[in-house]
Design an enzyme around this catalytic site. Structure first.
Site, mmCIF file in Angstrom:
data_model
loop_
_atom_site.group_PDB
_atom_site.id
_atom_site.type_symbol
_atom_site.label_atom_id
_atom_site.label_comp_id
_atom_site.label_asym_id
_atom_site.label_seq_id
_atom_site.Cartn_x
_atom_site.Cartn_y
_atom_site.Cartn_z
ATOM 1 N N ASP A 226 -5.602 39.253 -18.814
ATOM 2 C CA ASP A 226 -5.833 37.898 -18.321
ATOM 3 C C ASP A 226 -6.739 37.144 -19.291
ATOM 4 O O ASP A 226 -7.675 36.471 -18.878
ATOM 5 C CB ASP A 226 -6.473 37.977 -16.930
ATOM 6 C CG ASP A 226 -6.391 36.649 -16.197
ATOM 7 O OD1 ASP A 226 -5.574 35.801 -16.611
ATOM 8 O OD2 ASP A 226 -7.140 36.458 -15.233
ATOM 9 N N GLY B 163 -13.035 35.886 -5.482
ATOM 10 C CA GLY B 163 -14.410 35.729 -5.034
ATOM 11 C C GLY B 163 -15.092 34.601 -5.763
ATOM 12 O O GLY B 163 -14.450 33.802 -6.440
ATOM 13 N N GLY C 231 -13.020 32.128 -8.107
ATOM 14 C CA GLY C 231 -11.767 32.705 -8.578
ATOM 15 C C GLY C 231 -10.961 33.155 -7.380
ATOM 16 O O GLY C 231 -11.372 32.977 -6.244
ATOM 17 N N SER C 232 -9.801 33.750 -7.661
ATOM 18 C CA SER C 232 -8.947 34.134 -6.552
ATOM 19 C C SER C 232 -9.597 35.247 -5.722
ATOM 20 O O SER C 232 -9.331 35.380 -4.548
ATOM 21 C CB SER C 232 -7.604 34.594 -7.087
ATOM 22 O OG SER C 232 -7.811 35.444 -8.187
ATOM 23 N N LYS D 190 -21.451 37.938 -9.100
ATOM 24 C CA LYS D 190 -20.044 37.780 -8.744
ATOM 25 C C LYS D 190 -19.831 38.442 -7.394
ATOM 26 O O LYS D 190 -20.001 39.652 -7.254
ATOM 27 C CB LYS D 190 -19.206 38.457 -9.817
ATOM 28 C CG LYS D 190 -17.746 38.329 -9.602
ATOM 29 C CD LYS D 190 -17.014 38.696 -10.870
ATOM 30 C CE LYS D 190 -15.530 38.522 -10.676
ATOM 31 N NZ LYS D 190 -14.802 38.804 -11.884
ATOM 32 N N VAL E 150 -18.693 33.113 -8.006
ATOM 33 C CA VAL E 150 -19.781 33.503 -8.903
ATOM 34 C C VAL E 150 -20.942 32.531 -8.704
ATOM 35 O O VAL E 150 -20.757 31.315 -8.725
ATOM 36 C CB VAL E 150 -19.321 33.470 -10.366
ATOM 37 C CG1 VAL E 150 -20.431 33.985 -11.265
ATOM 38 C CG2 VAL E 150 -18.080 34.306 -10.550
ATOM 39 N N GLY F 199 -18.677 29.206 -10.128
ATOM 40 C CA GLY F 199 -17.260 29.442 -10.364
ATOM 41 C C GLY F 199 -16.609 30.045 -9.133
ATOM 42 O O GLY F 199 -17.262 30.759 -8.372
#
Ligand SMILES: *[C@@H]1O[C@H](CO)[C@@H](O)[C@H](O)[C@H]1NC(C)=O
Ligand SMILES: *[C@@H]1O[C@H](CO)[C@@H](O)[C@H](O)[C@H]1NC(C)=O
Ligand SMILES: *[C@@H]1O[C@H](CO)[C@@H](O)[C@H](O)[C@H]1NC(C)=O
Ligand SMILES: *[C@@H]1O[C@H](CO)[C@@H](O)[C@H](O)[C@H]1NC(C)=O
Ligand SMILES: *[C@@H]1O[C@H](CO)[C@@H](O)[C@H](O)[C@H]1NC(C)=O
Ligand SMILES: *[C@@H]1O[C@H](CO)[C@@H](O)[C@H](O)[C@H]1NC(C)=O
Ligand SMILES: *[C@@H]1O[C@H](CO)[C@@H](O)[C@H](O)[C@H]1NC(C)=O
Ligand SMILES: *[C@@H]1O[C@H](CO)[C@@H](O)[C@H](O)[C@H]1NC(C)=O
Ligand SMILES: *[C@@H]1O[C@H](CO)[C@@H](O)[C@H](O)[C@H]1NC(C)=O
Ligand SMILES: *[C@@H]1O[C@H](CO)[C@@H](O)[C@H](O)[C@H]1NC(C)=O
Ligand SMILES: *[C@@H]1O[C@H](CO)[C@@H](O)[C@H](O)[C@H]1NC(C)=O
Ligand SMILES: *[C@@H]1O[C@H](CO)[C@@H](O)[C@H](O)[C@H]1NC(C)=O
Length: 810
Positions: free
Chosen positions: A750, A639, A636-637, A655, A641, A634
């Protein structure tokens, strides 16, 4: 899952009316009418004509009541006694208060009663000794006092009794120890006293767990425990046990954890070595052996090297051991923590230690004792093969007679805490030692090290404390030290240092303590930054220092004091004072929050090293194939995973933060804070954190079924109705816990399908707390809590410890 929820619902209706089925049916039909889409026709036979007990997904006859992890308050409802078919009652983890209802003892089929982690008060009703069907009884973490009723101990089928963390007193009824049905006895953290039954009185052939730690038990540890050959965990720590460690513990073939620390155990009379260690070589599953803080004397036998290959933690410190450290210890290849500190060991540190590549913590300090002659001290050089201990993080060898530091010691890439104070270290430090990015604490004080301080010290980017005092360092203070911006403590006193105090040190904005006294320094004392808050004590007994009169030194000849000094001082001092105030408030709040757990704190110490696995950067790199793209699960904004497999086979999600983004740090800190303070079955669980200047990462539970988003929007996956209801309930439970389950509500901010992850049993876990808000009652608290950088956060071990028990209870 859905069925379970319905079951709970039925049960609650049942409690009130145990007679009419009518309301239940109506409620279920109304639930059915609210379902718009039932692709698999699960609800097709929910019709008025048939008895609802036969409907798909509905169970009647209340046999099991499970209301764990809620916020239920008040007394335990007496109405339960009417549900005569009840076999299991799980009320674990609520806020039930009041007394334990004696009436429950009339339930004829009750086999499992779990009332743990509530606020129950009072004594255990003796009538519980009448529930002959009872097999498992849990009352842990309440406010129960008094004795264990002997009637209870005589229950014929009892397998598990868990009363830990209460205020129970008196002797433990001997009958508990003479019961072949017994599998688990958890009476730890109470105030039980008296002796354990003598040899014939113990008959526990099926016992797997015996936890009696943190009581006031006296007498010998009965040797007949060695007949309980299924024991995997034996914890007798923190009591008043005397006499030797019993013989024949080698019979305990399944023993994994043995904690006998903090007692008054002595060696087998007439034996010169710790003979029980030889017995334990037959326990081939042993992982943890802690016998520190006793009165054990004698030598370490060579057979120590024949202890189990799986041994990870060995603590024998704070005893009265003599002799040398056997070289055979190097055979314990899987050791991560070795503590032999505070004994009277002598001789060299065996070079075979270098073979234990897994070692993370090495404590050999204080093997001195002023009462003992010179030869009773670890002496000689630190073996140069020490650099093989690739994962070593902490090395404490203070108070010995070591003479030489090999420069290879500085090759230990993971070392962050080094204490070699109070030895006889001589020679000088190699000017070309390898700079370390993780080293935080270096204490070389009270030695005889000469030569200059290597300039490379300025590249130890994470250093917070440097103590070189009481040596014979000469030459100048390297101006590179001004790069150590994380430094809090710097002690260079009592050396032979000459030249000026570098002006670059004015940049050390964190510093709280600096000491340059008793050297041969000369020239102007810098007077900006941290120097403004130093006193004359930091500079006394030098050769020719000059500068500000508050340092009790003469003014410098060339520099007339500036008139605007006061203004400048205010300009710099005010922000410093403000910063310190904010910092102290932060510390105060953190401390206060910690203070709530005084009783548990000892246990954290006790189990921290086992539960709270330390994972090094190297291990993370290995686990994720060097953060290989193939393992990326994954982005994300803030970092990425990665999926990783730790050396023990655990699959984890790592993460990793994007260090370029300032928000990323804030998000990391918030996430750490939330995960640190919250624990719930439906929140993602944190295993540990790993931070160094290059990397900040959270090591999390791996969720094999991916995100809810994937299940909802991909064509290959499909959730059935019950799974959907289950996920809804899981997410609702997680949110309820976040909002109401703790002192300060947390708002996730979120919540979306991609942040709901599913484990292998399709249980939903809410994740990604990067922008969560902690709604403290007091606004300043929010500010300080989210501002503070949190860095290394140890997951709260006490929870892990209890969780182990929940799992067993369920
Ligand atoms: C109520 O439920 C029981 C089973 O628990 C059943 O035997 C009984 O017939 C039901 N009564 C009615 C009125 O449906
Ligand atoms: C309803 O469906 C379930 C599952 O298919 C089945 O086990 C049950 O016997 C059915 N009940 C009736 C009353 O038809
Ligand atoms: C246990 O049950 C017996 C018979 O039902 C009763 O006489 C006795 O008082 C009960 N014991 C306790 C401690 O309640
Ligand atoms: C242990 O229990 C058995 C019966 O279960 C009994 O015969 C024996 O006397 C008990 N032993 C002791 C020491 O209490
Ligand atoms: C272990 O059990 C055997 C047989 O039950 C008994 O003879 C022996 O004394 C017991 N050992 C100890 C140390 O109590
Ligand atoms: C270990 O067990 C074996 C038999 O399984 C026995 O012969 C030996 O004496 C035991 N050794 C120790 C040190 O207890
Ligand atoms: C350790 O085990 C080996 C192999 O079983 C044996 O030869 C050796 O004597 C043992 N060492 C000690 C000190 O017991
Ligand atoms: C010891 O550690 C190695 C590597 O970490 C592992 O492969 C091995 O299984 C461990 N041995 C035992 C007995 O746990
Ligand atoms: C190093 O060990 C000594 C001796 O126990 C102790 O006094 C000192 O505080 C330790 N240094 C640090 C930095 O903790
Ligand atoms: C060295 O200095 C550090 C930081 O001031 C301090 O914690 C430590 O106790 C000192 N070491 C000794 C042996 O006093
Ligand atoms: C400092 O150096 C001088 C020589 O420059 C030497 O005589 C003296 O012993 C040294 N002092 C200490 C404390 O090492
Ligand atoms: C200055 O140092 C003293 C002790 O040396 C300390 O009590 C005080 O809080 C410090 N003040 C500031 C503003 O750093």
């Amino acid at each position: 899952m859905g069925a379970l929820a319905l079951l709970v619902h039925l049960c609650m209706v049942d409690l009130a009316i145990c007679s009419s089925n009518f309301t239940d049916q109506l409620a279920l039909l109304s639930f059915k009418s609210s379902i718009k889409n039932d692709p698999n026709n699960v609800l097709s036979n929910w019709t008025k004509e048939t008895n609802f007990c036969g409907w798909a997904g509905v169970l009647c006859r209340l046999k099991s009541l499970s209301l764990t992890y809620n916020m239920l308050e008040g007394n335990i409802p007496l109405g339960l006694r009417h549900c005569q078919r009840l076999e299991t009652i799980f009320l674990w983890g609520n806020k039930f208060s009041g007394r334990i209802p004696e009436e429950l003892s009339t339930l004829p089929s009750l086999s499992f009663l779990a009332l743990g982690n509530n606020e129950l008060i009072g004594t255990i009703p003796p009538s519980f000794g009448n529930i002959s069907s009872l097999e498992k009884f849990g009352l842990e973490m309440n406010h129960i006092y008094g004795n264990i009723p002997t009637q209870l101990a005589q229950l014929p089928n009892l397998k598990l009794i868990d009363l830990e963390f209460n205020y129970l007193t008196g002797p433990i009824p001997p009958a508990i120890f003479n019961k072949s049905s017994m599998v688990e006895i958890d009476l730890n953290v109470n105030a039980f006293s008296g002796n354990l039954p003598t040899n014939n009185g113990i008959f526990l052939p099926n016992l797997e767990f015996l936890l009696l730690d943190y009581n006031q038990l006296t007498g010998n540890i009965p040797s007949s425990l060695s007949n309980s050959s299924k024991l995997t965990m034996l914890i007798l720590a923190a009591n008043l046990f005397t006499g030797p460690v019993p013989k024949h513990l080698g019979n305990l073939k399944h023993l994994e954890r043995l904690y006998l620390l903090q007692n008054q155990l002595t060696n087998e009379p007439g034996s010169v070595e710790l003979s029980f260690l030889t017995d334990l070589t037959n326990c081939t599953s042993l992982v943890v052996l802690e016998v520190h803080q006793n009165k054990l004397s004698g030598t370490l036998p060579n057979s120590i090297g024949n202890l189990s290959n799986s041994l990870e933690i060995l603590k024998v410190s704070d005893n009265q051991l003599i002799g040398t450290i056997p070289k055979e210890i190097g055979s314990l290849r899987n050791l991560t923590v070795l503590s032999l500190a505070a004994n009277n060991l002598n001789g060299n540190i065996p070079s075979t230690l270098g073979k234990i590549k897994s070692l993370q913590r090495l404590y050999l300090g204080s093997n001195l004792g002023e009462l003992y002659a010179e030869e009773n001290k670890l002496s000689g050089s630190i073996p140069s093969c020490i650099e093989n201990l690739r994962g070593l993080q902490v090395m404490k060898l203070y108070h010995n007679k070591l003479t030489f530091i090999p420069s290879s010691l500085w090759n230990l890439e993971t070392l962050r805490d080094l204490n070699l104070s109070f030895n006889s270290l001589g020679g000088s430090l190699d000017p070309h030692i390898r700079p370390s990015r993780v080293m935080e604490i270096v204490d070389l004080s009270w030695n005889q090290i000469s030569g200059t301080i290597p300039r490379v010290i300025g590249s130890f980017q994470s250093l917070t404390s440097l103590n070189l005092s009481r040596n014979s360092f000469s030459g100048p203070i390297p101006n590179t030290m001004g790069n150590l911006i994380t430094l809090d403590f710097l002690d260079l006193s009592h050396n032979n240092l000459s030249g000026q105090i570098p002006k670059s040190l004015e940049a050390l904005s964190h510093i709280q303590y600096m000491n340059f006294s008793c050297n041969k320094l000369a020239g102007e004392i810098p007077n900006e930054g941290p120097f403004m808050n130093l006193t004359s004590r930091s500079f006394m007994e030098n050769e020719a220092l000059c500068g500000n009169p508050i340092f009790k030194v003469p003014p410098c000849a060339s520099n007339s004091p500036k008139k605007s000094m006061i203004k400048i001082n205010l300009r710099y001092i005010l922000p410093i004072i403000a910063l310190m105030l904010i910092f102290s408030i932060g510390v105060y709040i953190v401390k206060r929050n910690h203070g709530n757990n005084v009783q548990s704190q000892n246990l954290i110490d006790l189990y921290a090293t086992t539960e709270n696995k330390m994972i090094s950067y190297l291990e993370l790199r290995r686990a994720t194939d060097d953060f290989c793209e193939a393992n990326l699960i994954g982005v994300g904004s803030y970092g990425s995973v990665y999926k990783g497999v730790l050396s023990d086979g655990t699959i984890v999600a790592v993460k990793v933060l994007n260090l370029q983004l300032e928000e990323a740090f804030r998000s990391f800190d918030v996430e750490c804070e939330v995960l640190r303070t919250t624990r719930h079955r439906n929140l993602i669980g944190v295993i540990t954190t790993c931070s160094n200047p290059e990397l900040r990462s959270l090591v999390l539970q791996y969720m094999s079924n991916g995100s809810l988003e994937m299940w909802l929007y991909s064509h290959n996956s499909c959730l059935n109705l019950l799974q959907r209801i289950g996920i809804m309930i899981d997410v609702a439970l997680a949110l309820e816990y976040l909002h109401y389950g703790q002192l300060e509500p947390v708002v996730h901010c979120d919540l979306k399908p991609s942040n709901v992850l599913l484990d292998e049993d399709m249980v939903a876990h809410v994740a990604d707390f990067g922008i969560a808000k902690i709604l403290a009652k007091n606004k300043t608290a929010i500010q300080t809590r989210t501002l503070g950088t949190i860095g290394y956060i140890a997951p709260v071990s006490i929870y892990c410890f209890h969780q182990e028990h929940n799992v067993k209870l369920r």
